[in-house]
Write a protein that holds these residues in place. Structure first.
Motif, PDB file in Angstrom:
ATOM      1  N   SER A  13     -69.255  28.034 -42.726  1.00 29.48           N
ATOM      2  CA  SER A  13     -69.589  29.318 -42.693  1.00 29.48           C
ATOM      3  C   SER A  13     -69.040  30.232 -43.578  1.00 29.48           C
ATOM      4  O   SER A  13     -68.112  29.722 -44.537  1.00 29.48           O
ATOM      5  N   SER A  15     -67.034  33.565 -44.151  1.00 27.77           N
ATOM      6  CA  SER A  15     -66.308  34.574 -43.525  1.00 27.77           C
ATOM      7  C   SER A  15     -66.457  35.958 -44.055  1.00 27.77           C
ATOM      8  O   SER A  15     -66.416  36.893 -43.616  1.00 27.77           O
ATOM      9  N   ASP A  25     -70.312  40.855 -45.365  1.00 25.36           N
ATOM     10  CA  ASP A  25     -69.662  40.997 -43.888  1.00 25.36           C
ATOM     11  C   ASP A  25     -70.598  40.046 -42.996  1.00 25.36           C
ATOM     12  O   ASP A  25     -71.351  40.451 -42.564  1.00 25.36           O
ATOM     13  N   SER A  26     -69.964  38.782 -42.793  1.00 34.16           N
ATOM     14  CA  SER A  26     -70.665  37.923 -42.077  1.00 34.16           C
ATOM     15  C   SER A  26     -70.688  37.999 -40.700  1.00 34.16           C
ATOM     16  O   SER A  26     -71.738  37.920 -39.922  1.00 34.16           O
ATOM     17  N   ASN A  27     -69.696  39.046 -40.130  1.00 35.46           N
ATOM     18  CA  ASN A  27     -69.564  39.352 -38.674  1.00 35.46           C
ATOM     19  C   ASN A  27     -70.909  40.533 -38.300  1.00 35.46           C
ATOM     20  O   ASN A  27     -71.551  40.108 -37.405  1.00 35.46           O
ATOM     21  N   SER A  28     -71.203  41.318 -39.116  1.00 36.86           N
ATOM     22  CA  SER A  28     -72.284  42.188 -38.979  1.00 36.86           C
ATOM     23  C   SER A  28     -73.552  42.101 -39.722  1.00 36.86           C
ATOM     24  O   SER A  28     -74.752  42.540 -39.530  1.00 36.86           O
ATOM     25  N   HIS A  29     -73.574  40.905 -40.533  1.00 36.54           N
ATOM     26  CA  HIS A  29     -74.765  40.644 -41.383  1.00 36.54           C
ATOM     27  C   HIS A  29     -75.042  41.855 -42.484  1.00 36.54           C
ATOM     28  O   HIS A  29     -76.146  42.156 -42.622  1.00 36.54           O
TER      29      HIS A  29
END
Length: 119
Positions: A13, A15, A25-29
């Motif tokens: 991944s 991160s 930002d991989s959390n919010s794409h």
């Protein structure tokens, strides 16, 4: 969908990522560029993270299709071209003259994290 999940699980991944052009930002794409947050569509995010995992590596449109969609393109590379075009409009300073996500005739697409005018 199952094939995509299996392919995602096989790849490490991303991160969070920062380069000269943007921060991912991989959390919010989303990418942060010029102080703005720009949402990436799912396929744009998948393509960008593939390039981030393999900077300065050439991928043909057929290879990208196989790696992202998990099947052979059967010669239909227009889908890849459209997603690359959309991604460039979000990460490049001038999408008409890309310096980060380049296409080199005869070799394929390449991601240059520091940006280059020549490939």
């Amino acid at each position: 969908n199952i094939r995509r999940v299996q392919m995602d699980a096989a790849e490490p991944s991303v991160s969070g990522y920062h380069c000269a052009a943007f921060t991912l930002d991989s959390n919010s794409h989303c990418v942060e560029k010029d102080g703005r947050s720009i949402h990436l569509a799912d396929m744009e995010y998948r393509i960008l993270t593939l390039f981030i995992r393999h900077p300065n590596t050439f991928f043909t449109a057929n290879e990208l299709y196989r790696k992202i969609w998990g099947k052979e393109s059967l010669g239909d590379v227009r889908t890849v071209q459209v997603h690359i075009h959309n991604l460039r409009s979000k990460i490049e300073p001038d999408p008409a003259k890309p310096i980060y996500l380049k296409n080199v005739w005869g070799k394929g697409y390449i991601f240059r994290p520091e940006g280059e005018t020549e490939a």
